[in-house]
Motif scaffolding. Structure first.
Motif, PDB file in Angstrom:
ATOM      1  N   THR A   1       0.906  -1.092  -0.047  1.00 54.68           N
ATOM      2  CA  THR A   1      -0.124  -0.070   0.039  1.00 54.68           C
ATOM      3  C   THR A   1       0.786   1.268   0.237  1.00 54.68           C
ATOM      4  O   THR A   1       2.078   1.052   0.336  1.00 54.68           O
TER       5      THR A   1
ATOM      6  N   ARG B   1      -8.715 -10.795  -3.214  1.00 54.24           N
ATOM      7  CA  ARG B   1      -8.947  -9.628  -2.271  1.00 54.24           C
ATOM      8  C   ARG B   1      -8.444  -9.677  -1.009  1.00 54.24           C
ATOM      9  O   ARG B   1      -8.245 -10.681  -0.157  1.00 54.24           O
TER      10      ARG B   1
ATOM     11  N   GLU C   1     -11.570   3.633   8.519  1.00 54.42           N
ATOM     12  CA  GLU C   1     -12.022   3.068   7.236  1.00 54.42           C
ATOM     13  C   GLU C   1     -11.942   1.645   6.892  1.00 54.42           C
ATOM     14  O   GLU C   1     -10.667   1.457   7.258  1.00 54.42           O
TER      15      GLU C   1
ATOM     16  N   LYS D   1     -11.051  -0.805   4.257  1.00 51.78           N
ATOM     17  CA  LYS D   1     -10.562  -0.822   3.133  1.00 51.78           C
ATOM     18  C   LYS D   1     -10.471  -2.183   2.398  1.00 51.78           C
ATOM     19  O   LYS D   1     -10.254  -3.245   3.057  1.00 51.78           O
TER      20      LYS D   1
ATOM     21  N   ALA E   1      -9.158  -4.136  -1.468  1.00 55.99           N
ATOM     22  CA  ALA E   1      -8.338  -4.110  -2.632  1.00 55.99           C
ATOM     23  C   ALA E   1      -8.311  -5.411  -3.353  1.00 55.99           C
ATOM     24  O   ALA E   1      -8.424  -6.353  -2.759  1.00 55.99           O
TER      25      ALA E   1
ATOM     26  N   ASP F   1      -6.750  -1.337  -7.129  1.00 56.55           N
ATOM     27  CA  ASP F   1      -8.186  -0.802  -6.866  1.00 56.55           C
ATOM     28  C   ASP F   1      -8.487  -0.717  -5.512  1.00 56.55           C
ATOM     29  O   ASP F   1      -9.654  -1.369  -5.035  1.00 56.55           O
ATOM     30  N   VAL F   2      -7.657   0.076  -4.517  1.00 56.25           N
ATOM     31  CA  VAL F   2      -8.021   0.185  -3.262  1.00 56.25           C
ATOM     32  C   VAL F   2      -9.116   1.027  -2.973  1.00 56.25           C
ATOM     33  O   VAL F   2      -9.428   2.162  -3.855  1.00 56.25           O
ATOM     34  N   ARG F   3     -10.233   0.743  -2.291  1.00 61.23           N
ATOM     35  CA  ARG F   3     -11.483   1.540  -2.013  1.00 61.23           C
ATOM     36  C   ARG F   3     -11.911   1.370  -0.708  1.00 61.23           C
ATOM     37  O   ARG F   3     -11.534   0.580   0.175  1.00 61.23           O
ATOM     38  N   THR F   4     -12.503   2.290  -0.019  1.00 61.77           N
ATOM     39  CA  THR F   4     -13.007   2.205   1.155  1.00 61.77           C
ATOM     40  C   THR F   4     -14.634   1.963   1.225  1.00 61.77           C
ATOM     41  O   THR F   4     -15.292   2.658   0.333  1.00 61.77           O
ATOM     42  N   VAL F   5     -15.119   0.889   1.800  1.00 56.02           N
ATOM     43  CA  VAL F   5     -16.426   0.524   1.714  1.00 56.02           C
ATOM     44  C   VAL F   5     -17.135   0.837   2.802  1.00 56.02           C
ATOM     45  O   VAL F   5     -18.393   0.520   2.816  1.00 56.02           O
TER      46      VAL F   5
ATOM     47  N   ASP G   1     -18.109  -4.857  -2.563  1.00 55.76           N
ATOM     48  CA  ASP G   1     -17.939  -4.087  -3.654  1.00 55.76           C
ATOM     49  C   ASP G   1     -18.972  -2.723  -3.571  1.00 55.76           C
ATOM     50  O   ASP G   1     -18.719  -1.625  -4.151  1.00 55.76           O
ATOM     51  N   THR G   2     -20.117  -2.957  -2.718  1.00 60.00           N
ATOM     52  CA  THR G   2     -21.187  -1.774  -2.779  1.00 60.00           C
ATOM     53  C   THR G   2     -20.911  -1.132  -1.365  1.00 60.00           C
ATOM     54  O   THR G   2     -21.505   0.198  -1.417  1.00 60.00           O
TER      55      THR G   2
END
Length: 663
Positions: free
Chosen positions: A183, A201, A218, A220, A222, A233-237, A274-275
């Motif tokens: 990261t 993942r 958060e 996270k 990815a 494709d790191v994202r906060t969910v 994902d969402t």
């Protein structure tokens, strides 16, 4: 035969050496195949910690001889220091962090050649060096993934943190460039990675100043990229500034589970990676987690059949098995009433660490097929006749504005002694650290050291403590030094008003944030005759100006308020600024290697009190940091504390060194 003697003067078989010998508890349990491993304290061995191994035949043995010390200093409080996997041949493979050099080591305990652990990471001469925690061992990838804390300068805030991959072949032992960063360092803090069952993942939590992890984190997620590549494709969910995600794990079916306090309580949720859509699996006004001080704490662990082992409760935390489909929790049977934030699963077995008011912490295994729970390691044995143990009471007191204050009351108790009918006992209020902590209701020989001598103890879980929901925690927001002081005083004064305690012989003690509360209490109330103040915060302005470690360097924005907006509050609440108001005697204890609450503050407080006519003693401890681990330190501090009470309360206590009090 029962004899009559004044409170505090009773003779007891629970001496300071016995307390020191039982200092600490097993932690960081894990399974390697059918074996159970954990970290165990060794106070008599210079306070080191070792790995203990329970073999399949039930035999238990220390796995690492002295001087190996299985501990890391990530954020100064550390994190989970080891991981292990079973192999088809050659026995298990382990990685662990060694305290003396903070390096990550690989170890094969069944190596027929008797090979010593070999280093995997280099030593850095910059600042606090390189520190590693919360490892995920992936031999099939030839790596171990973990949190890396890397100092970039000499200051405590000159630091960056990332998730990194360390090669198992030892190629990074002398080469920092061989460590692969997974990261970037955009977040100030991260926890260790959790890999999905299909290996595609990864999930973890992150947060930034000025928040602490129980304020907002958060979650996270990815994608795991190809060999040699960072996470993609790191994202906060889930999570945010006002939502704390305390733990995240992947279930065997690939679903993502997380404990979040979005409802006001840390409840277990299933989160769509994902969402971010989250479903509460057991909506209760209970906590399914606690304050996530260190990476690697585990309050829940998914089981292969779809159920989840959970540590949960309101106040005390117990072990249960949650069925996510129905939301029902079936609690484990047995005498254990308090479970720590460490769980491991192997098949249908759940392993944790638990205690009760009559037993110290031990390693406990639950067989979910039969419902049978049993102690399998670090088994409690009574060091003295249990008749000398205290009989605690769970009570709720009323504080200012009618607010509830939770506490555990331990009246004086001895099978050998009783006090004169016309005498009330002295009582010591114990303020826990954190301040986002909680005092568990478990057997503690340190408490018994006092109660068996005729001195009562009141553990106060003041406003700000975990275990009672977010609103209770948030009572301390911008009111540190007010709510904690008021709640402790409310308990002490109620005990005096109802005739449980002698109003003239009340004391308060605490370490770290509890030391702050104790010192602040002397500076702002007349409730106590004396105090024991250990490794405390005493000057908020120094603390806010780089005077502590990085983790808590902005914590005062929550506890006190933004410095730029309320500078007078920082001055007015600091015990150091109010030293002229302290009239009660006190004992000040300080580790000389404390990076969290450095000795400088205690030294200045002692200097400010010198020559003012207030009896006090300032004791320092070589080789001790934030909290005392060495047996000799525990003995010295306990005996000094008892001597303080004896002198202040007018009690004759033979057999302990007399604490010299300056004025």
């Amino acid at each position: 035969m029962v004899s009559t003697a004044p409170y505090g003067a009773w003779q007891s078989p629970i001496d300071a050496a016995l307390v020191a010998a039982h200092e600490g508890a097993p932690e960081h349990v894990g399974t390697i195949g059918d074996e159970v491993w954990w970290v165990a304290p060794r106070p008599a061995e210079n306070g080191r910690k070792t790995l203990v191994r329970r073999l399949t035949d039930g035999a238990e043995a220390p796995a690492l001889p002295a001087p190996w010390n299985v501990r890391n200093r990530l954020t100064e409080y550390g994190g989970r220091p080891w991981a292990g996997v079973a192999r088809g041949a050659g026995g298990p493979l382990l990685v662990f962090t060694e305290c003396s050099d903070q390096r990550l080591y690989a170890w094969e305990p069944d190596d027929p050649a008797g090979g010593a652990p070999r280093p995997l990471t280099p030593v850095s001469a910059v600042g606090g060096g390189l520190r590693w925690a919360d490892p995920l061992l992936l031999p099939e990838r030839g790596e171990v993934w973990c949190v890396l804390e890397e100092f970039t300068g000499e200051g405590p805030q000159d630091v960056r943190r990332v998730i990194a991959a360390v090669p198992l072949d030892g190629s990074a032992a002398e080469d920092r460039a061989a460590v692969r960063e997974l990261t970037d360092d955009r977040h100030r803090f991260v926890t260790g990675p959790r890999l999905s069952p299909d290996g595609r993942r990864v999930a973890w939590t992150a947060w930034d100043h000025p928040r602490m992890p129980w304020e907002g984190t958060e979650l996270k997620v990815a994608d795991v990229a190809g060999p040699g590549a960072p996470f993609d494709d790191v994202r906060t969910v889930a999570g945010g500034e006002r939502e704390s995600v305390a733990q995240v794990e992947w279930a065997p079916d690939g679903s993502l589970l997380a404990v979040t306090d979005r409802t006001g309580w840390w409840n277990l949720h299933r989160v769509d990676p994902d969402t971010g859509r989250a479903v509460n699996l057991c909506r209760r006004e209970e906590e399914f987690a606690g304050a996530p001080w260190v990476p690697g704490q585990r309050w829940f662990a998914p089981l292969p059949g779809g159920t989840v082992a959970v540590v949960h409760g309101r106040g005390a935390q117990r072990l249960g098995i949650l069925d996510p489909e129905t939301g029902e929790v079936v609690d484990a049977a047995g005498p254990w009433t308090e479970w720590r934030s460490t769980l491991a699963v192997s098949g249908t077995r759940v392993v944790g660490v638990a205690a009760s008011p009559r037993t110290a912490y031990e390693v406990v295994e639950l067989d979910t097929r039969t419902g049978r729970a049993r102690a399998i390691g670090a088994r409690h044995t009574d060091a003295v006749d249990p008749a000398y143990y205290p009989e605690p009471l769970i009570r709720t007191f009323t504080g200012p504005d009618g607010r509830e204050v939770h506490a555990h009351i331990y009246p004086p108790h001895s099978p050998d002694h009783t006090a004169p009918a016309d005498e009330l006992p002295p009582f010591v209020v114990w303020a826990h650290g954190g301040p986002t902590g909680r005092s568990p209701l478990v057997l503690d020989l340190e408490i018994a050291y006092f109660t068996s001598r005729g001195i009562g103890v009141a553990q106060v879980n003041y406003g700000g403590s975990t275990g009672y929901g977010r609103d209770y925690r948030d009572r301390l927001r911008e009111r540190w030094g007010v709510v904690d002081v008021e709640d402790c005083a409310a308990v002490a004064e109620t005990l005096a008003e109802e005739g449980t305690a002698d109003r003239a012989r009340l004391a308060i003690r605490g370490g770290s944030a509890g030391g702050w509360t104790s010192a602040a209490s002397l500076a702002t109330t007349s409730t106590y005759a004396c105090a024991t103040i250990a490794y405390p915060v005493l000057d908020l302005l120094t603390w806010a100006d780089g005077g502590t470690h990085d983790l808590e360097s902005h914590y005062l924005e929550y506890l006190i308020g933004p410095l730029a907006e309320v500078p007078d509050r920082y001055r007015d609440r600091s015990p150091l600024a109010r030293a002229d108001r302290v009239t009660a005697s006190f004992l000040l204890l300080q580790g000389l290697e404390d990076a969290v609450c450095p000795p400088e503050q205690s030294e200045r407080f002692a200097e400010a009190m010198a020559g003012r006519g207030v009896p006090f003693a300032y004791l320092t401890f070589e080789g001790e940091g934030h909290g005392f681990r060495k047996a000799a330190s525990v003995v010295r501090s306990l005996e000094a504390e008892l001597s303080l009470y004896a002198q202040t309360f007018g009690i004759d206590v033979p057999g302990i060194p007399v604490l010299e009090l300056a004025k």
